[in-house]
Design an enzyme around this catalytic site. Structure first.
Site, PDB file in Angstrom:
ATOM      1  N   ASP A  13      -1.565 -49.650  16.400  1.00 15.43           N
ATOM      2  CA  ASP A  13      -2.724 -48.840  16.768  1.00 15.43           C
ATOM      3  C   ASP A  13      -3.518 -48.578  15.493  1.00 15.43           C
ATOM      4  OD1 ASP A  13      -2.127 -48.596  19.478  1.00 15.43           O
ATOM      5  OD2 ASP A  13      -0.768 -46.913  19.107  1.00 15.43           O
ATOM      6  N   LEU A  14      -4.752 -49.040  15.431  1.00 17.15           N
ATOM      7  CA  LEU A  14      -5.545 -48.985  14.209  1.00 17.15           C
ATOM      8  C   LEU A  14      -5.660 -47.556  13.689  1.00 17.15           C
ATOM      9  CD1 LEU A  14      -7.313 -50.513  12.168  1.00 17.15           C
ATOM     10  CD2 LEU A  14      -9.279 -50.070  13.676  1.00 17.15           C
ATOM     11  N   ASP A  15      -5.187 -47.343  12.458  1.00 15.26           N
ATOM     12  CA  ASP A  15      -5.264 -46.048  11.765  1.00 15.26           C
ATOM     13  C   ASP A  15      -4.610 -44.916  12.557  1.00 15.26           C
ATOM     14  OD1 ASP A  15      -6.612 -47.269   9.682  1.00 15.26           O
ATOM     15  OD2 ASP A  15      -8.599 -46.717  10.413  1.00 15.26           O
ATOM     16  N   GLU A  16      -3.603 -45.228  13.357  1.00 16.65           N
ATOM     17  CA  GLU A  16      -2.954 -44.217  14.188  1.00 16.65           C
ATOM     18  C   GLU A  16      -1.464 -44.082  13.869  1.00 16.65           C
ATOM     19  OE1 GLU A  16      -4.423 -42.222  16.300  1.00 16.65           O
ATOM     20  OE2 GLU A  16      -6.427 -43.118  16.227  1.00 16.65           O
TER      21      GLU A  16
END
Length: 285
Positions: A226-229
């Site tokens: 999950d991008l930047d998560e």
């Protein structure tokens, strides 16, 4: 006390006697605890502990490991024992911005960041000279949309051949594929800006200027797909005001990014970070 320093980390389900399972054996072996942190998470019912200790004489490591393994199994405890001066091998990924890499390399050179850096990998050639100044192998692996799978395969090969234990994305301006993220989940650290309100896409600091933001920050986290998560390790923040133009916001953001990323890497290297689902337990330095 001798100069022989060790770090023992462990986690397990929450149960009575978990602290004694660690400290009791340390006392039995006459090992002097110099730093001790523990946390019991009542939400996840998980217990976490980190103990630093000295040995008065040479630690009988095999005996200690065997005895602790027997004790740990009673608590379903996963654990790790390392000499405090152990230097994990860390691969750096970077694009053109050098502020985060510069800070990491400086701390490495000064000996305040206890790591080895077998390689720096970049999709641009710009920082080859910087890597050369520190005598670190530099791999220029350009990337396009069509060559992304091949380029990531090359990165993964370097990581494996280097026996890397940690990957740091020091402003690597490429979105890793889901497959690559899954391979690196839990042992790769990324840094990105933290602006409120949130701004994504091109020129986030210019977007922030138009909204008149009053804080600028950065977040260092483990990557996942999950991008930047991913689970957050460290965050930094500072105040700004109306006098900060877009370039000023960018400069302030870069300062916070480099400090925050270096802090996160140091905390990981010193075994202060425990994954707890999508959260982290981070014991203070």
């Amino acid at each position: 006390m001798s100069d022989q320093h060790w770090i023992l980390t462990a986690q397990c389900p929450s149960r009575l006697g978990t602290i004694d399972a660690v400290t009791g054996l340390l006392r039995q072996h006459q090992l002097y605890v110099t730093e001790l942190h523990s946390f019991d998470d009542s939400h996840s019912n998980r217990f976490f502990i980190r103990a630093c200790f000295n040995a008065e004489s040479a630690l009988k490591e095999d005996d200690f490991r065997q005895q602790f393994s027997e004790r740990a199994s009673e608590f379903e405890m996963s654990w790790e024992l390392r000499p405090a001066d152990y230097k994990p091998r860390v691969i750096m990924l970077v694009s053109k911005f050098d502020h985060c890499l510069n800070d990491l390399l400086y701390q490495y050179k000064m000996g305040s960041l206890n790591i080895e850096i077998p390689a720096i990998i970049s999709n641009h050639p710009d920082l080859k000279e910087l890597a050369g100044w520190y005598d670190i192998p530099f791999h220029h692996l350009p990337i396009t949309a069509d060559t992304k799978p091949q380029q990531e395969a090359q990165i993964w090969q370097i990581i494996q051949e280097s026996n890397a234990e940690l990957v740091v994305l020091a402003r690597y301006m490429q979105v890793l594929s889901a497959e690559m993220c899954q391979k690196l989940e839990g042992w790769a650290i990324n840094i990105h800006h933290s602006l409120l309100p949130g701004f994504k896409g091109a020129k986030p600091y210019h977007q922030a200027y138009e909204k008149g933001v009053k804080t600028v920050g950065a977040t260092a986290h483990y990557i996942n797909d999950d991008l930047d998560e991913g689970p957050i390790i460290a965050q930094g923040i500072d105040s700004v005001d109306h006098a900060y133009y877009p370039d000023d916001l960018v400069a302030k953001g870069r300062d916070i990014e480099r400090v925050t990323l270096t802090r996160a890497v140091r905390q990981h290297v010193e075994q202060r970070v425990f994954l707890n689902g999508n959260r982290t337990v981070v014991f203070a330095q």
